[in-house]
Design an enzyme around this catalytic site. Structure first.
Site, mmCIF file in Angstrom:
data_model
loop_
_atom_site.group_PDB
_atom_site.id
_atom_site.type_symbol
_atom_site.label_atom_id
_atom_site.label_comp_id
_atom_site.label_asym_id
_atom_site.label_seq_id
_atom_site.Cartn_x
_atom_site.Cartn_y
_atom_site.Cartn_z
ATOM 1 N N CYS A 1 7.258 -0.794 -6.643
ATOM 2 C CA CYS A 1 7.002 -2.000 -5.859
ATOM 3 C C CYS A 1 5.863 -2.804 -6.488
ATOM 4 O O CYS A 1 4.981 -2.256 -7.141
ATOM 5 C CB CYS A 1 6.637 -1.608 -4.425
ATOM 6 N N ASP B 1 3.482 -4.081 -5.009
ATOM 7 C CA ASP B 1 2.250 -3.824 -4.257
ATOM 8 C C ASP B 1 1.142 -3.323 -5.197
ATOM 9 O O ASP B 1 1.359 -2.372 -5.953
ATOM 10 C CB ASP B 1 2.562 -2.764 -3.187
ATOM 11 N N ARG C 1 -1.344 -1.567 -4.819
ATOM 12 C CA ARG C 1 -1.929 -0.230 -4.590
ATOM 13 C C ARG C 1 -1.122 0.882 -5.231
ATOM 14 O O ARG C 1 -1.516 2.048 -5.161
ATOM 15 C CB ARG C 1 -2.042 0.035 -3.077
ATOM 16 N N HIS D 1 6.981 3.288 -1.347
ATOM 17 C CA HIS D 1 5.727 3.717 -0.723
ATOM 18 C C HIS D 1 5.726 3.392 0.762
ATOM 19 O O HIS D 1 6.430 2.482 1.212
ATOM 20 C CB HIS D 1 4.533 3.049 -1.420
ATOM 21 N N CYS E 1 5.049 -0.446 3.134
ATOM 22 C CA CYS E 1 5.562 -1.441 2.180
ATOM 23 C C CYS E 1 5.894 -2.764 2.904
ATOM 24 O O CYS E 1 6.725 -2.786 3.825
ATOM 25 C CB CYS E 1 6.812 -0.899 1.492
HETATM 26 ZN ZN ZN Z 1 5.975 -2.301 -1.349
#
Ligand code: ZN
Length: 213
Positions: free
Chosen positions: A44, A46, A48, A100, A103
Site C-alpha cells: 500500500c 501508506d 507507515r 495492513h 488501511c
Molecule cells: Zn493502506
C-alpha cells in the site's frame, strides 16, 4: 534558490550519504554496479508500511510497487509492467503482497462509492468484498471489519497475480517463483501470513478450490 522544504530534504540526504560513506566507503559504488533484488513487493502507498523498514533488508533488496490498497489489477498497465519486469528481467524468486490494518484504501472501499478516480480504483476491493462478504457481515465493528477485509484483499491479490499469464509462463519454463500474502499490524509492528504461498499450478488450484472460484 531551492524551496526551503526542498533545501531541508537535500540537507538530510547529504547528511545520510556522508554518514553511509564514512561507515562503508564502497557502499555507493556497490549500489551502482547492479540491481539484483530478491523480491517484488506489492504494498500500500501508506507511508507507515515501507518494505525496507518492515523487512529490515539491505538497500537494493526489494523491487517495489505501491498503490492505494495494494491491488494487482490485470487491466492496469503499471501493475503489469512491474510484474513482467520483475519476473522476466530481474527474475525475482519471490513476490510479496502486503496489506495492513488501519488501511485508508480499504475504509474508502467499504464506505463510499462514486466515480472519482479513488472510487474507481478501490472498486477492485469492493469486488473482493462481494465475493467474501459472508466472512465479514457478522463483524459489527467497522474498524475490525476493515482489518479483516485487508487480509481478504491480500488473498484476492495473491490469487490474481498467480493467475496472470506472466507468472504461469514462468512456472511453465521451470522458473522458481512463489507468491506470498502478508498483512501488517501497525499497532504491533508485526507482519503475519494470511494465506498459503502459491508456488506452482498445484498450489494455485488448491487456493482456487479453497476460495470457491
Ligand atoms: Zn493502506
Amino acid at each position: 534558490m531551492p524551496h526551503p522544504q526542498l533545501q531541508a530534504w537535500l540537507a538530510q540526504n547529504r547528511k545520510l550519504a556522508d554518514q553511509r560513506q564514512r561507515r562503508d566507503p564502497d557502499f555507493f559504488s556497490r549500489q551502482a554496479e547492479a540491481h539484483a533484488p530478491e523480491l517484488l513487493w506489492i504494498g500500500c502507498s501508506d507511508g507507515r508500511v515501507s518494505p525496507d523498514q518492515l523487512l529490515n533488508l539491505p538497500a537494493g533488496s526489494v523491487f517495489v510497487h505501491r498503490n492505494i490498497g495494494n491491488i494487482f489489477a490485470s487491466n492496469d498497465l503499471n501493475c503489469l509492467a512491474v510484474l513482467e519486469y520483475a519476473v522476466d528481467v530481474l527474475k525475482v524468486p519471490d513476490i510479496v503482497v502486503c496489506g495492513h490494518h488501519g488501511c485508508g484504501g480499504i475504509r474508502h472501499a467499504l464506505s463510499s462509492t462514486g466515480s472519482a478516480p479513488v472510487d474507481l480504483w478501490t472498486d477492485q476491493i469492493r469486488f473482493a468484498y462481494e465475493l467474501f462478504h459472508q466472512y465479514l457481515d457478522d463483524i459489527n465493528d467497522f474498524s475490525h471489519r476493515c482489518d479483516r477485509m485487508s487480509e481478504i484483499n491480500v488473498r484476492a491479490q495473491v490469487y490474481n497475480i498467480s493467475r496472470s499469464s506472466i507468472v504461469r509462463d514462468a512456472w511453465k519454463h521451470g522458473q522458481p517463483l512463489a507468491i506470498h500474502g502478508l498483512c501488517y499490524r501497525i499497532e504491533e509492528g508485526r507482519l503475519f501470513a494470511v494465506c498459503e504461498s502459491i508456488c506452482d499450478e498445484a498450489s494455485l488450484q488448491r487456493q482456487a478450490n479453497a476460495s470457491g472460484s
